[in-house]
Design a protein around this motif. Structure first.
Motif, PDB file in Angstrom:
ATOM      1  N   ARG A  52      31.261 -16.814   6.651  1.00  0.00           N
ATOM      2  CA  ARG A  52      30.542 -16.074   5.603  1.00  0.00           C
ATOM      3  C   ARG A  52      29.633 -16.991   4.788  1.00  0.00           C
ATOM      4  O   ARG A  52      28.542 -16.606   4.370  1.00  0.00           O
ATOM      5  N   GLU A 100      26.420 -10.100   7.066  1.00  0.00           N
ATOM      6  CA  GLU A 100      26.829  -9.160   6.027  1.00  0.00           C
ATOM      7  C   GLU A 100      28.344  -9.086   5.943  1.00  0.00           C
ATOM      8  O   GLU A 100      28.918  -9.087   4.852  1.00  0.00           O
ATOM      9  N   GLU A 103      25.326  -9.128  11.530  1.00  0.00           N
ATOM     10  CA  GLU A 103      24.286 -10.048  11.059  1.00  0.00           C
ATOM     11  C   GLU A 103      23.432  -9.415   9.967  1.00  0.00           C
ATOM     12  O   GLU A 103      23.196  -8.197   9.957  1.00  0.00           O
ATOM     13  N   PHE A 104      22.979 -10.291   9.039  1.00  0.00           N
ATOM     14  CA  PHE A 104      21.988  -9.832   8.082  1.00  0.00           C
ATOM     15  C   PHE A 104      20.699  -9.501   8.823  1.00  0.00           C
ATOM     16  O   PHE A 104      20.344 -10.174   9.799  1.00  0.00           O
ATOM     17  N   PHE A 132      17.479 -12.031   5.845  1.00  0.00           N
ATOM     18  CA  PHE A 132      17.703 -11.483   4.517  1.00  0.00           C
ATOM     19  C   PHE A 132      18.921 -12.133   3.880  1.00  0.00           C
ATOM     20  O   PHE A 132      19.976 -12.272   4.500  1.00  0.00           O
ATOM     21  N   SER A 133      18.760 -12.525   2.586  1.00  0.00           N
ATOM     22  CA  SER A 133      19.852 -13.157   1.853  1.00  0.00           C
ATOM     23  C   SER A 133      19.944 -12.538   0.466  1.00  0.00           C
ATOM     24  O   SER A 133      19.013 -12.672  -0.334  1.00  0.00           O
ATOM     25  N   ASN A 187      17.066  -3.773  13.296  1.00  0.00           N
ATOM     26  CA  ASN A 187      17.755  -4.601  12.303  1.00  0.00           C
ATOM     27  C   ASN A 187      16.753  -5.372  11.431  1.00  0.00           C
ATOM     28  O   ASN A 187      16.890  -6.573  11.228  1.00  0.00           O
TER      29      ASN A 187
END
Length: 774
Positions: A89, A95, A112-113, A144-145, A180
């Motif tokens: 993580r 995610e 996954e993000f 993406f974060s 995605n």
């Protein structure tokens, strides 16, 4: 324990507690003791022969397993499995992360993000998209974060706070796309800017609130505040204001001055701040005894004492001490003395309120400048920055010279930020100077329109660039056209000609007037290369060559002046001349921060070819001081000029026709023939001004002044019947002024009355000009 229970039970019975309650309490205690007596269970352990990753699309399974840190055949506890999940993580790529044992196989299931498809900002009006997007870290094609987006929200909020909109809110919005992918939208609610309603000071005695408000950068909300930006509240600006307040007081001898605190209180309506500076002034000190001693063999202190300019009794200022040190160090270079440092030792005399300064000449450390590294200059050439240093690679390191170079770099106004720092180089006796700059805009393009009762409607177009092609050169071009005038000009200046402190400039202009003074048309043009260089700390010399053309045409047959008619018939003439202008300016290097003197004089000699031979000397002296705790500004200006033709006669287009004193029109003063103005060969003027507050609130930006002018234009080469006001006769004018710091620029409104005038003079009782500060 049993005795303890029996004693407790006895006390409870004595207190009247029911027997049933006692039995329940006893059973609870026995159960607790039974649990303590049980042996602890062994922790569950796992052993996997393989590790499988599910749900990954872009990221390799081996990479995820490596992040988990689990190898086949390794014995793990439940806690170690949880730690492995936490490590995955922590990568910021997923995610969700789940770890599931399936017999001898460990399954790591991830989601996954998504990838960022686009980043946009919506709802912003005051700040542009390009500026805001340049602040944030989130960019298209990144993973993406959420953490990064949260940081960007903070950054954008701070950007709006810096612009005075502390009520701004930023809300991130995520829009899901196919494959995605997501779009990241920062929705902006800018809110209203919160202005500074009032700026006050507590503890000031020597200077009024009004005077101190002129010192700081923060401003109170004023008229037409939508155009003025400095009245919005910016918390970081208060730190700068504290510094400039300290500099202001220290330069005036208040060595104990301190800002003890600042208070920014939000109004109850949350529409403005009330800012208060708590200060402690202390006493004003002056210089006492000034001495120089030497602790270096072979260095004579008297030789360095002689270069000092500060005297006992002068108001103390750290700037004057710095200037004295600089003079001594330059003297050391001339004497061939390296690594000399000047250590000012100050002795305080509280009874006399003086500071004795002893300049001690000591041997400094043998440290050299290894190199000067420059970063961040995307447009400006390195050499433009390097020439601000008096030090080059291999020279002895002088911290004071590095600080002065940093000030000169910032004074260029080419950069929004400019940091200059020194660090240790490849060895302890070497120093590397790091220069980190950030470019800013240096050019402007202007369009304007104007109307006057004299010239009618006019338009203007201008272009200026003070850092042309990143070379530090200045270029400007202007076109001003109205019903009676067409003015074209072009100029270029190189401030470091041949890499030295020498400025080379070229200026050319063309002016055409129609029915000037309703008498004749004119055409004048010139080409003027010049070179200027310093002669001393406060003096400068400019040498120039001028090639000029002038012509008077279309004097009407119904005109009343035979002199003008004859001069108009001469046709065009060329003047080829050389000259010089010497200037002496104490405003920056003088001993008094409240006073200054500017002296300029020069002469132009024509006759190097061309049609004209003349000598044109001129002189101008301006002195200014502030009195009554700097509330009132007093200014005196003396000007004079002469035009002596060695062959031939002057023409109206050559003679002085400008507005030499207020209260009279341009070309409305001096010799006339039958009511038509001719101009004069000589002029002289003395102007005296006083500027002061008139009691209006500071936010209006309006102050008042009074003036008294006296002057004259006189002298002709030829005369004739009907000529009047040819001799030297002084005109006297008094008046008052209103100064307005308007959103359109500083304006001056003059209301005047002539006390003494001559026949034919054209008076002007009111005019508006652009205010120029001395």
């Amino acid at each position: 324990m049993a005795n303890f229970l029996r004693a407790g039970a006895g006390r409870l019975l004595q207190d009247g507690i029911a027997l049933k309650t006692i039995r329940s309490f006893t059973a609870f205690v026995l159960l607790f003791l039974t649990i303590l007596a049980v042996e602890p269970a062994h922790a569950q352990s796992f052993r996997f022969s393989s590790v499988t990753v599910e749900g990954n699309q872009r990221i390799e399974a081996g990479t995820i397993a490596s992040q988990a840190g689990i190898e086949a055949g390794q014995t793990l506890s439940a806690g170690e499995l949880n730690a492995a999940a936490q490590r995955v993580r922590a990568s910021g790529l997923f995610e969700t992360v789940e770890v599931e044992p399936r017999g001898n196989t460990l399954v790591i299931r991830v989601v996954e993000f998504p990838t960022i498809n686009a980043v946009a900002i919506e709802g912003n009006k005051r700040l542009k998209d390009d500026d805001l997007l340049g602040f944030i870290e989130t960019e298209p094609r990144q993973v993406f974060s959420p953490t990064r987006v949260e940081r960007d929200v903070v950054i954008l909020t701070e950007a709006y706070e810096q612009s005075g909109r502390v009520a701004a809110r930023i809300s991130p919005k995520i829009i899901r796309r196919s494959d995605n992918r997501v779009d990241v939208i920062f929705e902006v609610f800018e809110g209203r800017p919160i202005e500074v309603k009032r700026i006050g000071f507590v503890g000031n005695k020597a200077y009024s609130d009004r005077r101190l408000r002129r010192v700081i950068d923060s401003k109170q909300a004023g008229l037409l505040r939508a155009i003025i930006a400095r009245d919005t509240f910016v918390a970081d600006r208060l730190e700068f204001d504290k510094q400039v307040l300290s500099d202001f007081y220290l330069s005036r001898g208040y060595v104990d001055f301190r800002v003890t605190g600042t208070n920014a209180e939000l109004a109850r309506e949350r529409d403005g701040y009330f800012v208060t500076f708590n200060i402690q002034e202390g006493q004003q000190f002056r210089f006492g005894e000034i001495t120089t001693v030497s602790e270096m063999n072979g260095v004579d202190a008297e030789d360095y004492q002689s270069v000092l300019k500060i005297k006992p009794g002068v108001v103390y200022s750290p700037t004057l001490v710095e200037n004295s040190i600089a003079r001594m160090e330059r003297q050391a270079i001339r004497n061939g003395v390296d690594f000399m440092r000047v250590d000012p030792r100050i002795t305080r005399n509280d009874r006399e309120l003086t500071l004795d300064v002893e300049f001690v000449l000591v041997r400094g450390p043998r440290v050299f400048v290894e190199r000067i590294d420059i970063e961040g200059n995307t447009t400006t050439l390195d050499r433009v920055i390097r020439r601000q240093f008096d030090t080059v690679e291999g020279d002895p390191f002088n911290p004071r010279e590095i600080r002065q170079a940093a000030q000169r770099i910032r004074a260029l106004r080419y950069f929004s930020t400019a940091d200059v720092n020194a660090r240790e180089g490849s060895s302890p006796d070497q120093v590397v100077v790091d220069v980190d700059v950030e470019e800013t805009t240096t050019g402007s393009l202007s369009f304007g329109a104007n109307f006057s009762s004299d010239a009618g409607f006019g338009v203007s177009v201008g272009f200026s660039e003070r850092n042309f092609l990143g070379r530090g050169q200045r270029v400007s071009a202007n076109v001003i056209v109205n019903a009676e005038t067409a003015n074209y000009s072009l100029s270029f200046a190189e401030p470091a000609f041949l890499g030295r402190d020498v400025e080379f400039s070229v200026r050319t202009s063309l002016l055409e007037t129609s029915r000037n003074n309703s008498l004749f048309d004119t055409i004048t043009g010139d080409f003027r290369p010049a070179i200027g260089f310093p002669l001393g700390e406060s003096s400068r010399l400019n040498l120039f060559y001028n090639l000029g053309y002038s012509e008077m045409t279309d004097y009407p047959a119904t005109g009343l002046s035979p002199i003008l008619a004859a001069e108009s018939a001469q046709g065009g003439e060329i003047a080829s001349s050389i000259g010089f202008v010497y200037s002496y300016d104490t405003r920056r290097t003088g001993l008094n921060p409240n006073a200054g003197v500017l002296l300029e004089f020069g002469t132009e000699f024509a006759g190097l070819g061309g049609d004209q031979e003349f000598i044109r000397p001129s002189v101008r002296v301006i002195g200014q001081t502030r009195v009554f705790n700097e509330e009132i500004t007093l200014r005196a200006t003396l000007e004079a000029g002469a035009l002596e033709f060695l062959s031939g006669n002057t023409r109206a287009v050559d003679r002085y026709t400008q507005q030499v004193i207020r209260g009279f029109d341009a070309n409305g003063l001096g010799p006339v023939q039958n009511g038509e103005h001719l101009g004069g060969n000589y002029f002289a003027a003395a102007k005296f001004d006083a500027e002061f507050p008139i009691g209006l609130p500071d936010e209006f930006g309006i102050s008042g002044g009074v003036f008294y002018d006296v002057g004259s234009i006189w002298g002709l080469d030829t005369t004739g019947p009907g000529v009047a006001s040819e001799d030297f006769t002084l005109r006297h004018v008094v008046g008052f002024s209103l100064f307005w710091d308007s959103p359109f620029g500083p304006l001056r409104l003059n209301f005047s009355r002539a006390l003494e005038s001559e026949p034919g003079d054209v008076e002007r009782n009111f005019d508006i000009t652009v205010r120029t500060d001395f």
